[in-house]
Write a protein that holds these residues in place. Structure first.
Motif, PDB file in Angstrom:
ATOM      1  N   UNK A  52       0.821  -1.206   0.000  1.00 40.62           N
ATOM      2  CA  UNK A  52       0.000   0.000   0.000  1.00 40.62           C
ATOM      3  C   UNK A  52       0.858   1.260   0.000  1.00 40.62           C
ATOM      4  N   UNK A  53       2.009   1.201   0.681  1.00 48.56           N
ATOM      5  CA  UNK A  53       2.926   2.340   0.658  1.00 48.56           C
ATOM      6  C   UNK A  53       3.437   2.601  -0.750  1.00 48.56           C
ATOM      7  N   UNK A  54       3.872   1.538  -1.436  1.00 52.45           N
ATOM      8  CA  UNK A  54       4.395   1.700  -2.790  1.00 52.45           C
ATOM      9  C   UNK A  54       3.291   2.103  -3.773  1.00 52.45           C
ATOM     10  N   UNK A  55       2.067   1.643  -3.529  1.00 48.35           N
ATOM     11  CA  UNK A  55       0.954   2.060  -4.390  1.00 48.35           C
ATOM     12  C   UNK A  55       0.683   3.550  -4.243  1.00 48.35           C
ATOM     13  N   UNK A  56       0.758   4.062  -3.013  1.00 48.96           N
ATOM     14  CA  UNK A  56       0.574   5.498  -2.792  1.00 48.96           C
ATOM     15  C   UNK A  56       1.707   6.305  -3.408  1.00 48.96           C
ATOM     16  N   UNK A  57       2.924   5.780  -3.348  1.00 47.19           N
ATOM     17  CA  UNK A  57       4.057   6.483  -3.952  1.00 47.19           C
ATOM     18  C   UNK A  57       3.886   6.639  -5.460  1.00 47.19           C
ATOM     19  N   UNK A  79     -12.220  30.465  -7.657  1.00 39.60           N
ATOM     20  CA  UNK A  79     -12.098  29.592  -6.488  1.00 39.60           C
ATOM     21  C   UNK A  79     -12.183  28.118  -6.869  1.00 39.60           C
ATOM     22  N   UNK A  80     -12.973  27.812  -7.893  1.00 39.32           N
ATOM     23  CA  UNK A  80     -13.038  26.440  -8.360  1.00 39.32           C
ATOM     24  C   UNK A  80     -11.696  26.022  -8.944  1.00 39.32           C
ATOM     25  N   UNK A  81     -11.113  26.898  -9.765  1.00 39.53           N
ATOM     26  CA  UNK A  81      -9.861  26.555 -10.422  1.00 39.53           C
ATOM     27  C   UNK A  81      -8.717  26.441  -9.422  1.00 39.53           C
ATOM     28  N   UNK A  82      -8.579  27.411  -8.539  1.00 42.97           N
ATOM     29  CA  UNK A  82      -7.457  27.404  -7.613  1.00 42.97           C
ATOM     30  C   UNK A  82      -7.612  26.341  -6.531  1.00 42.97           C
ATOM     31  N   UNK A  83      -8.821  25.842  -6.311  1.00 42.90           N
ATOM     32  CA  UNK A  83      -8.977  24.730  -5.376  1.00 42.90           C
ATOM     33  C   UNK A  83      -8.246  23.495  -5.885  1.00 42.90           C
ATOM     34  N   UNK A  84      -8.251  23.285  -7.211  1.00 45.16           N
ATOM     35  CA  UNK A  84      -7.504  22.166  -7.775  1.00 45.16           C
ATOM     36  C   UNK A  84      -6.006  22.368  -7.600  1.00 45.16           C
ATOM     37  N   UNK A  85      -5.541  23.600  -7.752  1.00 41.02           N
ATOM     38  CA  UNK A  85      -4.122  23.871  -7.568  1.00 41.02           C
ATOM     39  C   UNK A  85      -3.709  23.662  -6.120  1.00 41.02           C
ATOM     40  N   UNK A  86      -4.551  24.087  -5.166  1.00 41.39           N
ATOM     41  CA  UNK A  86      -4.257  23.890  -3.746  1.00 41.39           C
ATOM     42  C   UNK A  86      -4.249  22.401  -3.396  1.00 41.39           C
ATOM     43  N   UNK A  87      -5.208  21.653  -3.925  1.00 40.13           N
ATOM     44  CA  UNK A  87      -5.242  20.219  -3.664  1.00 40.13           C
ATOM     45  C   UNK A  87      -4.037  19.523  -4.268  1.00 40.13           C
ATOM     46  N   UNK A  88      -3.596  19.984  -5.427  1.00 41.49           N
ATOM     47  CA  UNK A  88      -2.400  19.411  -6.043  1.00 41.49           C
ATOM     48  C   UNK A  88      -1.179  19.633  -5.161  1.00 41.49           C
ATOM     49  N   UNK A  89      -1.059  20.828  -4.581  1.00 40.40           N
ATOM     50  CA  UNK A  89       0.065  21.119  -3.696  1.00 40.40           C
ATOM     51  C   UNK A  89       0.010  20.254  -2.443  1.00 40.40           C
ATOM     52  N   UNK A  90      -1.179  20.079  -1.879  1.00 47.64           N
ATOM     53  CA  UNK A  90      -1.324  19.244  -0.683  1.00 47.64           C
ATOM     54  C   UNK A  90      -0.950  17.797  -0.968  1.00 47.64           C
ATOM     55  N   UNK A  91      -1.424  17.277  -2.084  1.00 51.09           N
ATOM     56  CA  UNK A  91      -1.095  15.897  -2.447  1.00 51.09           C
ATOM     57  C   UNK A  91       0.408  15.744  -2.625  1.00 51.09           C
ATOM     58  N   UNK A  92       1.044  16.738  -3.242  1.00 50.08           N
ATOM     59  CA  UNK A  92       2.497  16.670  -3.442  1.00 50.08           C
ATOM     60  C   UNK A  92       3.237  16.697  -2.108  1.00 50.08           C
ATOM     61  N   UNK A  93       2.765  17.499  -1.149  1.00 52.50           N
ATOM     62  CA  UNK A  93       3.415  17.570   0.165  1.00 52.50           C
ATOM     63  C   UNK A  93       3.349  16.222   0.873  1.00 52.50           C
ATOM     64  N   UNK A  94       2.173  15.597   0.870  1.00 51.57           N
ATOM     65  CA  UNK A  94       2.048  14.299   1.533  1.00 51.57           C
ATOM     66  C   UNK A  94       2.818  13.214   0.781  1.00 51.57           C
ATOM     67  N   UNK A  95       2.916  13.343  -0.544  1.00 55.57           N
ATOM     68  CA  UNK A  95       3.733  12.395  -1.300  1.00 55.57           C
ATOM     69  C   UNK A  95       5.205  12.545  -0.928  1.00 55.57           C
ATOM     70  N   UNK A  96       5.679  13.781  -0.774  1.00 51.84           N
ATOM     71  CA  UNK A  96       7.068  14.013  -0.364  1.00 51.84           C
ATOM     72  C   UNK A  96       7.337  13.427   1.024  1.00 51.84           C
ATOM     73  N   UNK A  97       6.348  13.513   1.917  1.00 54.13           N
ATOM     74  CA  UNK A  97       6.501  12.918   3.248  1.00 54.13           C
ATOM     75  C   UNK A  97       6.619  11.397   3.145  1.00 54.13           C
ATOM     76  N   UNK A  98       5.808  10.773   2.284  1.00 49.52           N
ATOM     77  CA  UNK A  98       5.899   9.330   2.106  1.00 49.52           C
ATOM     78  C   UNK A  98       7.245   8.929   1.528  1.00 49.52           C
ATOM     79  N   UNK A  99       7.774   9.730   0.617  1.00 56.55           N
ATOM     80  CA  UNK A  99       9.107   9.455   0.063  1.00 56.55           C
ATOM     81  C   UNK A  99      10.158   9.515   1.167  1.00 56.55           C
TER      82      UNK A  99
END
Length: 289
Positions: A52-57, A79-99
């Motif tokens: 599951x860790x490698x699948x998330x990575x 606000x609709x458009x920038x919400x996707x950009x904010x979510x993309x940044x959040x996902x990248x931060x948590x991905x960096x933590x998993x790495x």
């Protein structure tokens, strides 16, 4: 439907992580409560069990780039458009933590203390809180405010575990909080972005062109007040169900471990162990490195 899909994907990412963490932390605590030490990620051997860790990575970068694509592809309210950009940044931060967690475990980077990883996780949850539901008011703002409160709870648990890693209640609250975040983000997606599960008397999330704000359109003020009360009630119900599931899981694991302990430390095995000079210890439920 695009925004509902993003909430559903968040549920698919968070729910397995929260359940897995809850099971492993409870198992580790039941092995020896006095020596419990929380970890940012509970690895088990052999390594294929950490699939599951490698699948998330692999999945999180794809999800992050997908949100960036939606940011450029969708036109409309900012606000609709920038919400996707904010979510993309959040996902990248948590991905960096998993790495970082994966490298720390695979390369035995003991120079990076576990407390430092918990601090980074807490900071990531604080960033999520400030990015959560920006520009959304009214009924939608209430739902996202509750979701942001869960992010703060997870952040507080991470920061506390960085100071006291033996605090089981903080780890238990963090694991349960991740599960609750998962089910609540799915509830928010269904209540605000679908017609089938929208609140009575209210429509899907709409944009007010006059003041450039996003809100749920309700026919009457009474419908809006009823929707707020129902949202709070749903949150209480979700919280109660998640806590009931967590404590039930604790009871089941404790019972399972007690049964295995009686099997291993039975009268016959005790005689064999004493005659051969072997100390028989209960087998752990999970092998945790």
């Amino acid at each position: 439907m695009v925004l509902f899909a993003t909430h559903f994907l968040a549920f698919l990412f968070l729910f397995p992580v929260g359940i897995r963490r809850l099971i492993f932390s409870l198992s580790l605590y039941l092995q020896n409560p006095s020596q419990f030490t929380s970890k940012a990620w509970y690895f088990s051997g052999p390594k294929w069990k950490n699939g599951d860790m490698y699948a998330l990575l692999l999945a999180l970068p794809i999800a992050s780039f997908s949100h960036i694509y939606l940011f450029f592809a969708i036109s409309g309210h900012p606000n609709y458009r920038f919400s996707f950009l904010a979510q993309s940044l959040l996902i990248f931060i948590f991905w960096a933590l998993l790495v970082l967690i994966s490298l720390k475990e695979s390369l035995d980077l003991y120079v990076i203390p576990e407390s430092f990883v918990f601090i980074l996780c807490g900071i990531a949850f604080v960033i999520e809180y400030y990015m959560n539901g920006q520009g959304i008011l009214g009924l939608g703002g209430v739902a996202y405010e509750l979701l942001g409160g869960l992010a703060l709870v997870c952040a507080a648990c991470c920061l506390y575990l960085s100071i006291s890693p033996s605090a089981f209640f903080a780890d238990f609250l963090l694991s349960s909080g991740l599960v609750l975040k998962a089910v609540w983000v799915l509830q928010v997606g269904m209540s605000l972005y679908t017609d089938a599960f929208s609140l009575k008397g209210c429509e899907k999330m709409a944009v007010s062109r006059g003041n450039r704000e996003i809100d749920v359109k309700c026919e009457l003020e009474e419908d809006k007040l009823r929707g707020v009360a129902l949202t709070n009630l749903l949150f209480v119900v979700h919280t109660a169900l998640v806590l009931f599931m967590s404590f039930s899981l604790l009871g089941l694991l404790h019972r399972h471990r007690s049964n295995r302990s009686r099997e291993v430390t039975g009268p016959l095995l005790s005689q064999i162990g004493s005659s051969e000079g072997i100390v028989m210890n209960p087998l752990p439920i999970f092998e945790i490195e």
